[in-house]
Write an enzyme that holds these catalytic residues in place. Structure first.
Site, PDB file in Angstrom:
ATOM      1  N   SER A  19     -10.148  -0.365   7.078  1.00  0.00           N
ATOM      2  CA  SER A  19      -9.513  -0.135   5.774  1.00  0.00           C
ATOM      3  C   SER A  19      -8.831  -1.340   5.145  1.00  0.00           C
ATOM      4  O   SER A  19      -8.424  -1.276   3.990  1.00  0.00           O
ATOM      5  CB  SER A  19      -8.500   1.008   5.876  1.00  0.00           C
ATOM      6  N   LYS A  45       0.854  -1.181   0.000  1.00  0.00           N
ATOM      7  CA  LYS A  45       0.000   0.000   0.000  1.00  0.00           C
ATOM      8  C   LYS A  45       0.893   1.235   0.000  1.00  0.00           C
ATOM      9  O   LYS A  45       1.914   1.249   0.695  1.00  0.00           O
ATOM     10  CB  LYS A  45      -0.885  -0.039   1.255  1.00  0.00           C
ATOM     11  N   SER A  59      -9.709   2.113   2.960  1.00  0.00           N
ATOM     12  CA  SER A  59      -8.780   2.831   2.127  1.00  0.00           C
ATOM     13  C   SER A  59      -7.830   1.934   1.330  1.00  0.00           C
ATOM     14  O   SER A  59      -7.309   2.378   0.312  1.00  0.00           O
ATOM     15  CB  SER A  59      -7.948   3.789   2.983  1.00  0.00           C
TER      16      SER A  59
END
Ligand SMILES: [Mg+2]
Ligand SMILES: [Zn+2]
Lengths: 493, 485, 95
Positions: free
Chosen positions: A182, A78, A158
């Protein structure tokens, strides 16, 4: 012939071990898939050369008999994990050109275990969001589509880029971070496994902070076993993170016996709120049955403060974020918009560098901490946080794991996303409470909706009992036999 | 007398409290492994943690915790077993994180006190409200690039102890005595080098005034960053005067931050900082509460040196010193040690007198520190021995001491070389006395008719006649015998 | 809690975020609705409940006092938007 990008992490590991293919071949296949799948917007930055170099080194290590837990396995990070020499953006204009001179501890742990890094995945700006829509680089897209409908769906957020990459077969696995859901919410939307470990299990060092008391890194994979494998490589005490727990890291894969006889499974009454999507509700019931069939004892439990978790989360995470994001001021790194005075430079930089959702949260957080409002908002939320945590600890007095849905609905279309922030926050209603309590929780795909979209179930465990969690998940995974693959997957040329 | 300001409408008294920032003596910074040394090339003593790079986290330095506890114990203060680091949020170019990690409602050290030794020998106790640990900020440089400021983060993150007094001080010289005493204790403890020029000790002064006899406190002003004891005293004086003028002219003193300008002898409002501050303190979520156990505290307590107050009591009891002499000697550990070396097996009062009046006086005249003294404690002791064994008298000793200061030579060598031995041969002294008596028959009569005081005059004349070397006691004795029979 | 434009401007200054005049009204409305929603917490009885700052049930760990970091001025300045004489450069600060 095996499509290398379709393998699970564990299958690929075993294939490498048997010499069926090399790390370079495996990596090349993923680089081709990455190029073919750019429409998904899953990556912000691709690092194919670096990946190939790592793969070559991995093959060389293997030749000398040195094999780490993740040896030669291509994964994605990420873009919240700092990477030495590779730009790290947090999907924000603020950090569009930020190149950290250091690696995150989790990234380093993975590299030490032999993993190959394909690139940096898309996310909501500074991890604030549940749709990926707030990314400065444009949203990642869910590889799944509704049956007979071409509308682009949100991958969730997210960690939406990570979820899209793993579901879309452009990474064997990816790291995510979870502050209020997330990892789990995008995993549910994209039909993969996402594990948020116990707070303190993985080091936060080198991960761009959203809310320090909640942020936790975890694996996003296509199977429960994969999650166990990857967590073993990611986790561990880090003396450079004062909130990292000095606990032993078990080999989580070894805990997967598939035997849950006598396990007590709690079903929280409050989660069956009015208006819960009937499909989601039915899936939940099926999950309960499957666990019962495998010998678990099912108990109804109560988590009375559930209703207030979202508001509590919103205040605490925004308050911490308002302070954590104060360092983005245009002086030492990141965007700078000139101004005549120092304050003017700050305000212009931060006005231009942060998107509207990030600004909103900073402002709310600033307000909640300000003189005269601190007690009513921040302290009050901290008190409710304790009550929410107590609810869980009490429930865990009589059960070993909890089973709940991960999200109230399947993925929504990117252009259907509610513009009202409050409606949007409801996505996290089942994930936020466990985050507040710091508990480990896992989402796994358990079925498809009527429109052909994946639905996730969430398992929640006691602090540092990821093994119990993973074992129950394995049983469910086998029972569900979820075999759905997204439309977009396997586009390797 | 209490300090007061004569206004046009009456007498005013002043109320002062001090906030002292003391830099902790440590190798590395409070939350990072970068060097805490003074100086260095710009930004070379900076870790990426200090520069607030994304995702990098604070880890606390054990030694800084120990130093804070040691200081707390030295200030006879309560050590809080549970304390919390909080973020103080504000934007400034020398504050990389956008917040300072400090302690707010739960500091590591609570209530304590400090005893002031006033020049008249009296003492006063001043309350310490708290001591907390916090990070220092970086440094901004304004004169190097036109229209811009440069930021050097070498200091950023160095550990500071903020020591806050109660508003117990009532005069500029009390504030001066407080600072000197605090510095003395910190140096004894080795927790802060106390160097005000290098900024290791910085002082914010809170000043308010009230009419003599008035209860309650009026609005105070904070004078920031005053960097010497003298300036602290001056700043209080001029600020108090200013406030009296404001009140007396019908105005109102505003609570604000001010700067002391020593060159103009005035304090000025820092208008730039006037935008209402709202620090939004909250517990730092990157750090957990700091927990201390009794064992740790006891271990630190066991390493405490004898502190100035205890040493002073011992000097009074063991050496018979006056409280004032004792307090002067204990200010500095090196001074106290020097004194004890001189006083060992000798008369303590005599030793104190010589160390304070003769040695310290001569050193300060020569601009030398004790460490640079040409006269060692051993040499001074041996000079005193020549005196007490009647080899020389006190007057000659002063001359010998001056020569020692200049040449570094031993007292005995000087005495021998210059023939300064005391004359104790009564024959020689008697001859000198007879001479003086013969020359002053009228004065002899006066003494005999009861004017005792004139005897002193005779002693002086005899001493002169012997070149100062006669034993004054013998002279006295013989004079009495010869004149009064 | 309904926030007016002035309050929003004050918070925005505290947070050093430039909000254009024409966005302040909308923002005030959005923030107000979030705060109103948050005020549901008033209903929760928290009498005698200690605020919870962290779920990590740990004592703060201490590191030994040793110089292990720093001396990396190139890294420190590697991303600086503006630098001069090995320092960061900012608009002149009023003293
Ligand atoms: Mg202060
Ligand atoms: Zn301070």
């Amino acid at each position: 012939m095996t499509v290398l990008t379709d393998l699970t992490l564990v299958e690929a590991r075993d294939g490498l071990a048997k010499g069926d293919f090399t790390a370079v071949e495996l990596t090349e296949a993923h680089i081709r898939a990455m190029e073919a799948s750019r429409a998904l917007g899953a990556y912000i930055t691709e690092t194919p050369e670096q990946a190939l170099e790592q793969a070559r080194q991995s093959d060389a290590r293997r030749a000398t008999g040195t094999v780490g837990l993740m040896e030669g396995l291509p994964v994605a990070l990420k873009d919240l994990f700092c990477t030495k020499g590779v730009r790290t953006t947090a999907a924000s204009r603020m950090l569009e050109n930020f190149v950290p001179p250091y690696d995150s501890t989790v990234g380093r742990n993975l590299a030490r275990a032999g993993a190959v890094t394909l690139g940096k995945t898309n996310l909501d700006e500074f991890a604030m969001g549940s749709s990926n829509r707030t990314s400065f680089f444009g949203p990642a897209v869910n590889p799944w589509k509704r049956t007979g409908d071409d509308a682009a769906l949100a991958p969730g957020g997210s960690s939406g880029g990570s979820a899209a990459a793993v579901a879309g077969r452009i990474a064997l696995a990816a790291t995510g971070t979870d502050t209020g859901g997330s990892i789990r919410q995008p995993a549910a939307f994209c039909g993969i496994v996402g594990l948020k470990p116990t707070y303190g299990r993985c080091s936060r060092r080198g991960i761009i902070a959203f809310a320090s008391s909640l942020d936790q890194a975890g694996p996003m994979t296509r199977s429960v076993k994969d999650a166990a494998l990857m967590l073993s490589a990611m986790a561990g005490h880090d003396p450079l993170d004062s909130t990292s727990a000095p606990v032993e890291v078990p080999n989580f894969e070894n805990a997967l016996t598939g035997d849950i006889r006598g396990l007590r499974v709690g079903v929280p009454r409050e989660y069956r709120a009015d208006g819960l999507d009937p499909e989601v509700s039915a899936l939940w019931d099926r999950g309960v049955e499957m666990l019962r069939d495998a010998g678990a004892e099912v108990v109804e439990v109560s988590l009375p403060h559930t209703d207030h978790a979202l508001a509590t989360y919103y205040i605490l995470s925004s308050a911490e974020a308002s302070s954590n994001l104060a360092r983005y001021d245009g002086v030492r790194y990141g965007l700078r918009v000139e101004g005549k005075t120092l304050d003017e430079m700050y305000s212009r930089t931060r006005g231009a560098g942060f998107g509207p959702e990030v600004q909103r949260r900073i402002l709310i957080g600033t307000y909640a901490l300000s003189a005269g409002f601190y007690d009513a908002y921040y302290l009050k939320a901290q008190r409710v946080r304790r009550l929410i945590t107590r609810d869980f600890l009490e429930a865990f007095g009589s059960v070993d794991v909890l089973l709940t849905p991960t999200t109230p609905t399947p993925a929504f279309a990117l252009d259907e996303e509610p513009t009202d922030p409050l409606t949007l926050y409801l996505n996290d209603v089942f994930t936020v409470p466990t985050s507040l309590a710091g508990l480990p929780a896992l989402s796994m795909p358990a079925g498809l909706s009527g429109q052909g979209l994946p639905l996730g179930l969430q398992l929640v465990g006691r602090h540092f009992q990821e093994e119990t969690l993973l074992n129950a998940a394995l049983v469910l995974e086998r029972a569900c036999a979820f075999s759905g693959a997204p439309m977009f997957a396997g586009k390797e040329v | 007398m209490t300090y007061a300001i004569e206004g046009n409408t009456g007498r005013w008294t002043v109320v002062v409290g001090l906030e002292v920032h003391a830099q902790v003596v440590s190798e590395s910074k409070l939350f990072s492994g970068a060097s805490a040394c003074y100086g260095g090339e710009p930004n070379d003593q900076v870790s990426l943690v200090d520069a607030a790079f994304p995702g990098l986290l604070p880890v606390i330095n054990a030694h800084c915790v120990e130093q804070a506890v040691r200081t707390g114990l030295g200030l006879r203060a309560r050590i809080n077993r549970h304390s919390v680091f909080a973020r103080k949020n504000y934007f400034y170019a020398d504050l990389p994180q956008g917040y300072q990690i400090s302690q707010f409602d739960k500091p590591i050290v609570g209530e304590g006190h400090l005893v002031l030794d006033m020049p008249d020998g009296s003492s006063r106790t001043v309350g310490i409200e708290r001591l907390h640990l916090e990070q220092d900020a970086g440094k901004s440089i304004h004169d190097q690039v036109p229209g811009a400021s440069l930021i050097d983060l070498n200091r950023a993150g160095i550990a500071l102890m903020e020591i806050v007094s109660h508003p117990d001080l009532r005069a500029p010289d009390e504030a001066g005595a407080y600072l000197r005493k605090l510095r003395s204790i910190l140096r004894y403890l080795g927790t802060c080098d106390g160097n005000m020029e290098e900024g290791s000790l910085r002082c914010d002064v809170n000043v308010s005034v009230r009419r003599e006899g008035e209860e309650g406190l009026r609005t105070r002003c904070e004078i920031k960053n005053v960097n010497s004891v003298r300036f602290v005293m001056q700043a209080i004086e001029v600020e108090a005067r200013r406030q009296v003028e404001v009140w007396e002219s019908g105005g109102e003193v505003l609570q604000e931050t001010r700067l002391f300008d020593p060159s103009r002898g005035e304090t000025r409002s820092m208008r730039s900082k006037e935008h209402a501050h709202d620090y939004r303190y909250f517990p730092d979520p990157d750090l957990l509460p700091l927990e201390l156990d009794e064992e740790f505290i006891s271990k630190v307590r066991a390493t405490l040196p004898e502190l100035p107050d205890e040493k002073k009591e011992r000097f009074i009891a063991d050496y018979g010193l006056t409280p004032y002499d004792a307090s002067v000697l204990v200010v500095d550990q090196a001074n106290a040690d020097f004194f004890e070396e001189v006083a060992k097996d000798r008369d303590g009062k005599l030793a104190a007198n010589w160390v304070i009046n003769n040695l310290f006086g001569a050193l300060s005249k020569a601009g030398l520190s004790l460490a640079e003294s040409p006269v060692t404690s051993g040499a001074l002791g041996r000079l005193l021995d020549l005196m007490t064994s009647d080899v020389i008298n006190g007057r000659i000793a002063k001359d010998v001491f001056e020569i020692m200061m200049e040449t570094g030579a031993e007292a005995e060598a000087i005495v021998e070389e210059r023939g300064l031995r005391q004359v104790t041969d009564t024959g020689a002294i008697e001859a000198a006395i007879d001479e003086v008596i013969a020359a002053n028959p009228d004065k002899v009569e006066e003494v005999r008719s009861g004017k005792d005081k004139l005897l002193g005059w005779f002693v002086g004349q005899v001493m002169k006649g012997t070149g100062g070397k006669a034993n004054p006691a013998v002279v006295n004795d013989l004079l009495r015998k010869k004149i009064l029979g | 809690m309904a926030l007016d434009k002035t309050t929003v401007a004050n918070i925005a200054f505290l947070a050093r975020i430039d909000i254009p005049e024409d966005r302040q009204e909308t923002l005030a409305r959005e923030l107000s609705s979030i705060l109103t929603w948050v005020e549901q917490l008033e209903q929760v009885d928290t009498q005698g409940v200690e605020p919870m700052a962290s779920v990590a049930n740990l004592a703060l760990s201490w590191r030994p006092d040793a110089v292990t970091d720093g001396g990396c001025v190139d890294d420190v300045l590697s991303n600086a938007p503006e630098k001069n004489s090995n320092c960061f450069v900012v608009p002149r600060m009023v003293e």
